[in-house]
Design a protein around this motif. Structure first.
Motif, short mmCIF file in Angstrom:
data_model
loop_
_atom_site.label_atom_id
_atom_site.label_comp_id
_atom_site.label_asym_id
_atom_site.label_seq_id
_atom_site.Cartn_x
_atom_site.Cartn_y
_atom_site.Cartn_z
N ILE A 36 0.81 -1.07 -0.04
CA ILE A 36 0.00 0.05 -0.10
C ILE A 36 0.77 1.16 0.03
O ILE A 36 1.68 1.46 0.97
CB ILE A 36 -0.87 0.00 1.26
CG1 ILE A 36 -1.74 -1.12 1.14
CG2 ILE A 36 -1.79 1.13 1.29
CD1 ILE A 36 -2.65 -1.34 2.50
N PRO A 37 0.70 2.16 -0.93
CA PRO A 37 1.35 3.33 -0.86
C PRO A 37 1.07 4.17 0.38
O PRO A 37 0.17 4.47 0.51
CB PRO A 37 1.21 4.19 -2.17
CG PRO A 37 -0.07 3.38 -2.60
CD PRO A 37 0.07 2.22 -1.81
N VAL A 38 2.21 4.54 1.05
CA VAL A 38 1.87 5.32 2.14
C VAL A 38 2.97 6.59 2.31
O VAL A 38 4.10 6.52 1.92
CB VAL A 38 2.28 4.60 3.46
CG1 VAL A 38 2.14 5.36 4.71
CG2 VAL A 38 1.09 3.39 3.73
N GLU A 39 2.45 7.58 2.62
CA GLU A 39 3.49 9.12 2.74
C GLU A 39 3.82 9.13 4.21
O GLU A 39 3.04 9.24 4.91
CB GLU A 39 2.28 10.08 2.26
CG GLU A 39 3.44 11.53 2.20
CD GLU A 39 2.67 12.77 1.53
OE1 GLU A 39 2.67 13.74 1.98
OE2 GLU A 39 1.71 12.44 0.77
N LEU A 40 5.01 9.00 4.21
CA LEU A 40 5.77 9.09 5.76
C LEU A 40 6.55 10.40 5.56
O LEU A 40 7.18 10.80 4.76
CB LEU A 40 6.78 8.13 5.64
CG LEU A 40 6.33 6.62 5.64
CD1 LEU A 40 7.16 5.63 5.82
CD2 LEU A 40 5.00 6.58 6.76
N ARG A 41 6.73 11.06 6.92
CA ARG A 41 7.60 12.33 7.09
C ARG A 41 8.65 12.08 7.80
O ARG A 41 8.30 11.10 8.73
CB ARG A 41 6.38 13.46 7.85
CG ARG A 41 5.52 13.98 6.88
CD ARG A 41 4.41 14.84 7.71
NE ARG A 41 3.31 15.15 7.04
CZ ARG A 41 2.40 15.87 7.54
NH1 ARG A 41 2.65 16.41 8.93
NH2 ARG A 41 1.29 15.90 6.88
N LYS A 42 9.52 12.55 7.68
CA LYS A 42 10.90 12.39 8.12
C LYS A 42 11.48 13.51 8.43
O LYS A 42 11.52 14.41 7.65
CB LYS A 42 11.85 11.36 7.54
CG LYS A 42 11.32 10.08 7.25
CD LYS A 42 12.32 9.21 6.65
CE LYS A 42 12.07 7.82 6.53
NZ LYS A 42 13.14 6.87 6.02
N GLN A 43 12.10 13.72 9.82
CA GLN A 43 12.96 15.01 10.10
C GLN A 43 14.00 14.48 10.44
O GLN A 43 14.57 13.52 11.07
CB GLN A 43 12.30 15.49 11.43
CG GLN A 43 10.95 16.13 11.15
CD GLN A 43 10.22 16.91 12.43
OE1 GLN A 43 10.75 16.36 13.57
NE2 GLN A 43 9.28 17.82 11.91
N ARG A 44 15.12 15.19 10.05
CA ARG A 44 16.64 15.09 10.22
C ARG A 44 17.24 16.26 10.85
O ARG A 44 16.86 17.39 10.63
CB ARG A 44 17.28 14.51 9.10
CG ARG A 44 16.95 13.48 8.45
CD ARG A 44 17.93 12.83 7.40
NE ARG A 44 17.08 11.63 6.77
CZ ARG A 44 17.58 11.00 5.94
NH1 ARG A 44 18.77 11.33 5.43
NH2 ARG A 44 17.01 9.76 5.46
N ALA A 45 18.01 16.04 11.84
CA ALA A 45 18.65 16.99 12.51
C ALA A 45 19.99 17.31 12.00
O ALA A 45 20.80 16.27 11.90
CB ALA A 45 18.65 16.77 14.03
N THR A 46 20.44 18.26 11.79
CA THR A 46 21.86 18.60 11.24
C THR A 46 22.35 19.55 12.61
O THR A 46 21.85 20.46 12.69
CB THR A 46 21.80 19.45 10.18
OG1 THR A 46 21.01 18.71 9.07
CG2 THR A 46 23.09 19.62 9.28
N ILE A 47 23.46 19.22 12.66
CA ILE A 47 24.18 19.96 13.80
C ILE A 47 25.36 20.45 13.19
O ILE A 47 26.22 19.95 12.71
CB ILE A 47 24.50 18.92 15.18
CG1 ILE A 47 23.02 18.47 15.63
CG2 ILE A 47 25.08 19.66 16.11
CD1 ILE A 47 23.36 17.41 16.55
#
Length: 123
Positions: free
Chosen positions: A107-118
């Motif tokens: 099933i196609p699912v839209e996922l959100r991802k957050q990445r932190a850059t330091i």
């Protein structure tokens, strides 16, 4: 000449009856009453009735009739009673069976991802 015929006369007597009151005198009527005591004798018969109630409390299929036993007349007294009975009855069964299945699904699912850059800054 001829002589005239002789005439004959008929006579009739009639009676008329009439009445009128005539007083011949007066009467006075009086009465005297005397009492005499006499004994009246008679033989009187009668019956006494004795009523006895006997509890029976027995179920019967049909109402018995009135019956006589010796000099006793027995009259049955009937009553209807309501009998309520509670019974446990199995009406139906519902049967549930578990069947394990394996199915591959895409099933196609839209996922959100957050990445932190330091980053370090120098001062």
């Amino acid at each position: 000449m001829t002589e005239p015929p002789e005439k004959l006369s008929l006579i009739e007597e009639r009676l008329v009856v009439d009445k009128r009151p005539v007083s011949d005198g007066r009467l006075r009527v009086s009465t005297t009453t005397t009492s005499v005591t006499e004994l009246a004798e008679a033989r009187l018969g009668g019956e006494d009735v004795e009523v006895t109630r006997v509890a029976v409390g027995r179920e019967v299929a049909e109402a018995p009739g009135i019956r006589t036993e010796g000099d006793v007349t027995i009259v049955p007294v009937m009553e209807e009673i309501l009998v309520v009975e509670k019974r446990l009855v199995l009406a139906e069964e519902i049967r549930i069976r578990r069947i394990a299945t394996i199915e591959d699904v895409s099933i196609p699912v839209e996922l959100r991802k957050q990445r932190a850059t330091i980053e370090r800054t120098e001062e």
